[in-house]
Design a protein around this motif. Structure first.
Motif, PDB file in Angstrom:
ATOM      1  N   LEU A  86      -5.769  -0.190  -2.657  1.00  0.00           N
ATOM      2  CA  LEU A  86      -5.811   0.944  -1.986  1.00  0.00           C
ATOM      3  C   LEU A  86      -6.473   0.913  -0.945  1.00  0.00           C
ATOM      4  N   THR A  87      -8.211   0.438  -1.399  1.00  0.00           N
ATOM      5  CA  THR A  87      -9.148   0.467  -0.850  1.00  0.00           C
ATOM      6  C   THR A  87      -9.701  -1.176  -0.536  1.00  0.00           C
ATOM      7  N   VAL A  90      -7.979  -2.301   3.348  1.00  0.00           N
ATOM      8  CA  VAL A  90      -7.300  -1.830   4.603  1.00  0.00           C
ATOM      9  C   VAL A  90      -6.523  -2.344   4.882  1.00  0.00           C
ATOM     10  N   GLY A  91      -5.507  -2.029   5.466  1.00  0.00           N
ATOM     11  CA  GLY A  91      -4.305  -2.381   6.772  1.00  0.00           C
ATOM     12  C   GLY A  91      -3.515  -2.637   6.001  1.00  0.00           C
ATOM     13  N   ASP A  92      -3.826  -4.311   4.558  1.00  0.00           N
ATOM     14  CA  ASP A  92      -2.325  -4.734   4.525  1.00  0.00           C
ATOM     15  C   ASP A  92      -2.877  -5.109   2.742  1.00  0.00           C
ATOM     16  N   SER A  93      -3.028  -3.668   2.520  1.00  0.00           N
ATOM     17  CA  SER A  93      -1.828  -3.539   1.160  1.00  0.00           C
ATOM     18  C   SER A  93      -0.803  -4.009   0.491  1.00  0.00           C
ATOM     19  N   GLU A  94       0.198  -4.050   1.423  1.00  0.00           N
ATOM     20  CA  GLU A  94       1.553  -4.690   0.769  1.00  0.00           C
ATOM     21  C   GLU A  94       1.019  -6.103   0.835  1.00  0.00           C
ATOM     22  N   GLN A  95       0.379  -7.037   1.635  1.00  0.00           N
ATOM     23  CA  GLN A  95       0.346  -7.975   1.456  1.00  0.00           C
ATOM     24  C   GLN A  95      -0.653  -8.833   0.727  1.00  0.00           C
ATOM     25  N   GLU A 116      -6.338   0.624 -14.517  1.00  0.00           N
ATOM     26  CA  GLU A 116      -6.516   2.303 -13.174  1.00  0.00           C
ATOM     27  C   GLU A 116      -4.981   2.008 -12.785  1.00  0.00           C
ATOM     28  N   VAL A 117      -3.956   1.679 -13.268  1.00  0.00           N
ATOM     29  CA  VAL A 117      -2.084   1.765 -12.668  1.00  0.00           C
ATOM     30  C   VAL A 117      -2.236   3.754 -11.976  1.00  0.00           C
ATOM     31  N   ASP A 118      -2.665   4.706 -12.916  1.00  0.00           N
ATOM     32  CA  ASP A 118      -2.941   5.682 -11.828  1.00  0.00           C
ATOM     33  C   ASP A 118      -3.138   6.583 -10.892  1.00  0.00           C
ATOM     34  N   ALA A 119      -4.235   5.321  -9.902  1.00  0.00           N
ATOM     35  CA  ALA A 119      -4.376   5.325  -9.136  1.00  0.00           C
ATOM     36  C   ALA A 119      -3.510   5.343  -7.813  1.00  0.00           C
ATOM     37  N   LEU A 120      -2.480   4.536  -8.533  1.00  0.00           N
ATOM     38  CA  LEU A 120      -0.956   4.026  -7.949  1.00  0.00           C
ATOM     39  C   LEU A 120      -0.272   5.651  -7.823  1.00  0.00           C
ATOM     40  N   THR A 121      -0.642   7.092  -7.288  1.00  0.00           N
ATOM     41  CA  THR A 121       0.047   7.713  -7.857  1.00  0.00           C
ATOM     42  C   THR A 121       1.149   8.461  -6.195  1.00  0.00           C
ATOM     43  N   GLY A 128      -3.407   8.639   3.227  1.00  0.00           N
ATOM     44  CA  GLY A 128      -3.317   7.896   1.940  1.00  0.00           C
ATOM     45  C   GLY A 128      -2.218   7.910   1.530  1.00  0.00           C
ATOM     46  N   GLY A 129      -1.691   8.796   1.404  1.00  0.00           N
ATOM     47  CA  GLY A 129       0.543   8.952   0.406  1.00  0.00           C
ATOM     48  C   GLY A 129       0.741   8.178   0.897  1.00  0.00           C
ATOM     49  N   TRP A 130       0.630   7.436   2.505  1.00  0.00           N
ATOM     50  CA  TRP A 130       1.513   6.818   2.373  1.00  0.00           C
ATOM     51  C   TRP A 130       1.009   4.856   2.128  1.00  0.00           C
ATOM     52  N   VAL A 131       0.112   4.817   2.467  1.00  0.00           N
ATOM     53  CA  VAL A 131      -0.521   3.896   1.188  1.00  0.00           C
ATOM     54  C   VAL A 131      -0.135   3.292   0.043  1.00  0.00           C
ATOM     55  N   VAL A 132      -0.450   5.150  -0.541  1.00  0.00           N
ATOM     56  CA  VAL A 132      -0.210   4.512  -2.044  1.00  0.00           C
ATOM     57  C   VAL A 132       1.360   4.041  -2.287  1.00  0.00           C
ATOM     58  N   GLU A 133       2.577   4.754  -1.317  1.00  0.00           N
ATOM     59  CA  GLU A 133       3.890   4.429  -1.295  1.00  0.00           C
ATOM     60  C   GLU A 133       4.117   2.638  -1.174  1.00  0.00           C
TER      61      GLU A 133
END
Ligand code: ATP
Length: 267
Positions: A86-87, A90-95, A116-121, A128-133
């Motif tokens: 997530l951090t 930044v900007g290209d987490s999907e990639q 720490e998969v729970d970070a992706l909650t 920042g919720g949209w980055v997680v999503e």
């Protein structure tokens, strides 16, 4: 050892992992033998999913056993930490997620370990919720593409199973859940025994008795490792302090060193 995000075959052996026998057996059947005997698995038409999620308190061997799986299978190990997804990119987490899976494919057979998969909650409504999503969705897409990543096995780990997005737990994703609990007295002994190989423990030391002590109640594997290191440190300093006076003193870790260490280490 492995650096974050880089692949290599870890040097952790099955014997370095104390206890956790049922989990070792499951990993052996679902991952290790599958990598070693692909023809046989095909011949018998075995088609089982093998995405594991290990959950439970910190320091109980989740990372350690995942590395041992890779070692036993002769597979590469890639260690990814959830929060970094997530951090760090930044900007290209999907990639970044796509890249990780692509890299895993190129170094197959490979164990892809998501810590720490729970970070992706999803924390709805938070910044920042949209980055997680986005990351989560991309991860689901990659996990569902299991067909074209043969010999890439995914293992996740978390201390907080209750917040894990349910979508991640479906079959074909992290579908096999395993609780890695605090070690039992018996397992504490096995964990202590596992370090006999790497430390000069005096043959008089009764690791069984130490592992069953009340003082070790609620110790995690990491606490036991800390106890072991503290005892070794005390023995070593004593050795160095007295080396000049008694050069022939046995260079080992003794029961009294464990007693001193126990006074310092608590869960
Ligand atoms: P976290 O949830 O904090 O990531 P974890 O469950 O992944 O914890 P590990 O990193 O595997 O914990 O364990 C930390 C250290 O504790 C290991 O490197 C090892 O020294 C020791 N340890 C933990 N469990 C065991 C075990 N079952 N056998 C031997 N050593 C263990």
């Amino acid at each position: 050892s492995t650096r974050e995000g880089f692949s290599a075959i870890p040097n952790v052996k099955w014997q370095d992992v104390g206890g956790l026998d049922p989990l070792k057996q499951a990993f052996d059947r679902y991952i290790v033998r599958r990598i070693k005997y692909p023809e046989e698995y095909k011949e018998f038409g075995v088609d089982l999913e093998a995405g594991f999620l290990l959950f439970g308190p910190p320091g109980c061997g989740k990372t350690l056993i995942a590395k041992a799986v890779a070692n036993a299978a002769g597979a590469n190990f890639i260690h990814i930490k959830g929060p970094e997804l997530l951090t760090k990119y930044v900007g290209d987490s999907e990639q970044a997620v796509r890249t990780i899976f692509r890299r895993a494919k190129t170094c197959a057979p490979c164990i892809l370990f998501f810590d720490e998969v729970d970070a992706l909650t999803k924390q709805r409504g938070t910044e920042g919720g949209w980055v997680v999503e986005k990351v989560l969705n991309q991860l689901l897409i990659e996990l569902d593409g299991a067909d074209d990543r043969r010999n890439v096995f995914v293992i996740g780990a978390t201390n907080r199973i209750e917040v894990i997005d349910r979508a991640l737990l479906r079959p074909g994703r992290f579908g096999i859940l395993h609780y890695v609990r605090l070690p039992s007295p018996e397992e504490r002994c096995r964990i202590l025994e596992a370090s006999r190989r790497s430390k000069p423990i005096d043959s008089d030391v009764d690791l069984e008795a130490i592992g069953r002590m009340q003082a070790c109640e609620n110790f995690s594997g990491a606490d036991l490792a800390a106890l072991m290191n503290e005892a070794a440190m005390i023995a070593l300093q004593e050795q160095l302090d007295t080396a000049g006076n008694s050069p022939n003193a046995p260079r080992t870790i003794k029961t009294r060193h464990f007693e001193l260490a126990l006074a310092k280490i608590s869960p």
